[in-house]
Write an enzyme that holds these catalytic residues in place. Sequence first.
Site, PDB file in Angstrom:
ATOM      1  N   ASN A 420       1.900  -2.292  -0.650  1.00 44.41           N
ATOM      2  CA  ASN A 420       1.939  -3.012   0.620  1.00 44.41           C
ATOM      3  C   ASN A 420       0.968  -2.383   1.613  1.00 44.41           C
ATOM      4  O   ASN A 420       1.165  -1.234   2.039  1.00 44.41           O
ATOM      5  CB  ASN A 420       3.343  -2.992   1.222  1.00 44.41           C
ATOM      6  CG  ASN A 420       3.368  -3.595   2.616  1.00 44.41           C
ATOM      7  OD1 ASN A 420       3.310  -4.804   2.773  1.00 44.41           O
ATOM      8  ND2 ASN A 420       3.423  -2.761   3.644  1.00 44.41           N
ATOM      9  N   GLU A 421      -0.107  -3.088   1.938  1.00 45.43           N
ATOM     10  CA  GLU A 421      -1.033  -2.808   3.050  1.00 45.43           C
ATOM     11  C   GLU A 421      -1.862  -1.547   2.897  1.00 45.43           C
ATOM     12  O   GLU A 421      -2.544  -1.139   3.845  1.00 45.43           O
ATOM     13  CB  GLU A 421      -0.283  -2.797   4.394  1.00 45.43           C
ATOM     14  CG  GLU A 421       0.268  -4.167   4.751  1.00 45.43           C
ATOM     15  CD  GLU A 421       0.833  -4.261   6.163  1.00 45.43           C
ATOM     16  OE1 GLU A 421       1.083  -3.204   6.786  1.00 45.43           O
ATOM     17  OE2 GLU A 421       1.031  -5.389   6.644  1.00 45.43           O
ATOM     18  N   ASN A 422      -1.866  -0.928   1.730  1.00 43.09           N
ATOM     19  CA  ASN A 422      -2.669   0.282   1.576  1.00 43.09           C
ATOM     20  C   ASN A 422      -4.153  -0.027   1.412  1.00 43.09           C
ATOM     21  O   ASN A 422      -5.001   0.800   1.774  1.00 43.09           O
ATOM     22  CB  ASN A 422      -2.168   1.103   0.390  1.00 43.09           C
ATOM     23  CG  ASN A 422      -0.749   1.601   0.610  1.00 43.09           C
ATOM     24  OD1 ASN A 422      -0.236   1.568   1.724  1.00 43.09           O
ATOM     25  ND2 ASN A 422      -0.101   2.034  -0.452  1.00 43.09           N
TER      26      ASN A 422
END
Length: 812
Positions: A420-422
Site C-alpha cells: 500500500n502506497e510504497n
Amino acid sequence: MFRTTLHGWYLRAAGGQVPDFLVDRRLPAQVPGSTHLDLMAAGVIADPYLDRNEEELAWAHRVDWHYSTVFHAAAPRPGERVELAFDGIDTVATVVLNGKVLGDTANMHRGYRFDAGESLRDGVNELVVMLRSALTYAEQMEARLGWRQRAYPHPYNAIRKMACSFGWDWGPDLQTAGIWKPVRLERWDTARLVQVRPLVTVDADGTGRVEVHLELDRAQERAYTVVASVDDHEEHVLVSGDTATVTILVPNARLWWPVGYGDQPLYDLTVTLLDGGEPVDAARRRIGFRTVTVDTGPDEFGTAFTFVVNGKRIFAKGANWIPDDHFLTRITRERIARRVDQAVGANMNMLRVWGGGIYETDDFYDICDERGVLVWQDFPFACAFYAEEEPLRGEVEAEARQNVVRLVAHPSLVLWNGNNENLPAHADWGWQDGLRGRTWGLGYYTELLPRIVAELDPTRPYAPGSPYSPGQLPPNDADHGTRHEWDVWNAVDYSHYRDVVPRFCAEFGFQGPPTWATLTRWIHDEPMTPTSPAFLAHQKAEDGNGKLHRGLAAHLPVPADFEDWHWATQLNQARAVAVGIEHFRSWWPRTAGALMWQLNDCWPVTSWAAVDSDERLKPLYYAVKHAFAPRLLSVQPRHGIPMLIAVNDDDEPWTPEVLVTRQTFAGDVLATAEIRLTVHPRATVQVYLPDDLLKPADVAGEVLVAATAGARTHHLFAEDRDLAYDPMPLTADIAAVAGGYRIDVRATSFARDIAVLADKVAPDAVVDDMLVSLPAGHSHRFLVRTDATLTQPSALLDPRVLRCANTLASRT
C-alpha cells in the site's frame, strides 16, 4: 494425529519498564488474547478506548511479558514426533518448555512449529512464552538494518507486525502483545499433512478442475495413500515421497459468482491421509469454481485495470477493510459476518484488505466466499520503506508462503497486491533522498512476492502495489492502472473528484465523526467540542479538524453548536464520498472500480469509516448504499454543462421513462421533460437535458429533479449555504410496528438529505434508510428497528433526531 489445544494460561510483566502496580503480579490470561485484554479483565487498567486512557498506557510499549501454562502429557514413545504449534504470536518471543529453549519468533503474520520431543516429559510440563517489547526490538532492528522513512514515528517497518498496531491516522497507538492465535501440542508416529494447496480452475468445457498439491511430514518412511474428494468425485494417490499432486475433475461445475452477478455455490473438498487403510490425518476446504483475471491491456485511454470473473467484466463497488477491532482476538466470526453483510447491504461487491493490517482470519474469507464478496488482499506493507536484508527478508518470505497456501482455496480472493502506497512514496513523496542507497522494498514487490504467487497460486493475478501504473509511469497516474485519490480531503474540495477519470480508484474518502451513541459512550468531555481534550484524542488525522472545517465551509455554514456540528460534518462526509462514487461509476467502462476508504473502524474515532467501532451505521453508509445502487441516476458535468447519467449494473436491460422537472422549492413546476432511456446490461448512458431545465430563474430557490420508478436524483444550482431553504420543510407521523416504529414524513418544501438519527433515542435503534431528499408534496416512510419500547416515541421526531440539511443551511 493427536492434537491438544493448550489452556490455563497466566501472564506477568517480566522486564522493561514495569509499573509498580504490576511488579510480582501473576494474572489469569486468555489465549488467544493480548496483554491489554488480560489487564482489563483483571481490573488493572481501564479500557484504552475510553476518553484519554490510551495516553496513560504508553508505558506498556516498553514492557516484556511472560505467558505461562502447565499441562499434563506423556513423554514421546519411540519413533513418535511431538511438536508445539503456534498459529500466531504477537510478536517477538522465546518459547521455553520445561526450562529448554525451543526457538524464537519475530513475526506476527505467520505461525511457528517447534520440536518438543526432547523437552516433553511424563506428567506435568511447563510452557513459557517470553515476549519482548516489540518497540524495543523494532528500534534495535532499525539500528542494525538502517533507518528508513515511514509515515508515522515508530519503526513499524522494521518488524513484521501489524503496522497500525503502532498507531495510524484513524487508530490508537497501543502496540499489542500476546499469543493471538491458538497453541496446540501435536503428536504422531506415522505422517501428517503439512500442506494442502488446492488450485481451483474451470476448463473451457465447464469442467471444474481441482489440483491438490500436498506436502507430508513423515515420521515413518513408507508409502501412504491420499484420498481427495469433491462431493461424490474421488481420487486416490499413493505417496512414497514428501510431495504429491492429485487432480479431481467435476463435470458441469456450478460457477461461483460475485454478489449481484449470480450465485455462490461452494463445494466441500476433503483430503484424507491413510496408513494401511486407516486415516491418520485429514484436511477440509470449501472451494468455488470460477476464473479470475485482471485486464491490464492498453486502450485508447491508457492502461486498463478491470476485474474479469468467469469471462465477465466487473465494476468493483466496495471499500477498504482494516482490522475490525484493534484488539484482534475480540473479533468473532459473528462480528465479521455482520460487517460483511453491511457491505453487501450497501451494494458492495469487493473489500480490499489493506496492507497496514493483517492477513485476515479464515472466518473473514469464509464469509466473503458465502456472500460473494470479492477480496483484494494486500501483502502487509504500508506507507513505508522496508529493508530487504536478513533477518527481515526471511520472515517476509516465510509469511508470504504460509498465507498464500492458507488462502489459496477461497474463491472470494481475486488479487494479491504487493503493498500500500510504497511505490508513490518512493516516486512522488520526496522520500528517496533519505535512502542513501539502501534497499526499500522494491525487490519484494517486483521479484519475491510475484515469484511466490506464481509458484504457489498461479490461478490469481498479482499487482506490484496500490496505486500502481506500469512501466516507468508515475505510480498514481490516473490513466494507467490503479489510483489513490487523496487531494480531496487533504487539499481540495470534494467537487474536484470530477477533475480526474481514473481507471480504478482503490482509495478515496472523507472524514466524519462516529454516531452520536458511539461518541457519547466513549468520550465524556464537559462540554464536548471539536477541540475538547478527549475528542481530540480520538481525532488522529493531521490537521483533521481543520480539514473537516474547510471541507464543510465550502458547502454549509460551520455550526457553533456541537450537536449541529456533529450532524453537519457527518452529512458533509456522506456527500463527499457519494460525489466520488457517482463520478467514478458514470465513467464505466473506462473506470472499472471504486473502493472507498473505509468500511469499518477499529476503535471509537473520527474517521473515514462508514460503520463505526460500535457497529453503527453513519450517514455515510446510506450515501454509499445509494451511490452503489444497481440502477443509478446522476447529474454529472459533461462538456461544461450538467448531463443526466444512467448507470445499469444489472444483467437485464433498463428502459425507464425519466420525468425531469425544474421546480421551485415550494413545488411549482417551471420546466419539464419526459425522457425514455435504454440502458443495456452493465452499461451507462449520458443524456443532454433541454436548456429550459438548466437555466433557473432563481438559483437560490429551484431544484432539478429526475425520477423514475426505483431511482431518483436531484441537482441544485448553488451550494447549500447560498440556498433559500425552508428551515422547517417536514411534517411527520409516528406509529409503533412490529420490531420498532414507522415514521411517515411529508415535505411541504424541498427537503434535502432527510435523516433519522435514531441511536440518539435508543442505542440499538437502526433506521432502514437515510439521506432521502423529497420535493415538495412528496413523502417517505422510514422504519426504525429497535428492541426498546419507547415511553415517548415522539422523541424520534425531535428536530435533533429527525434532521435534514435545511436546518443547517437555511437563511435567516
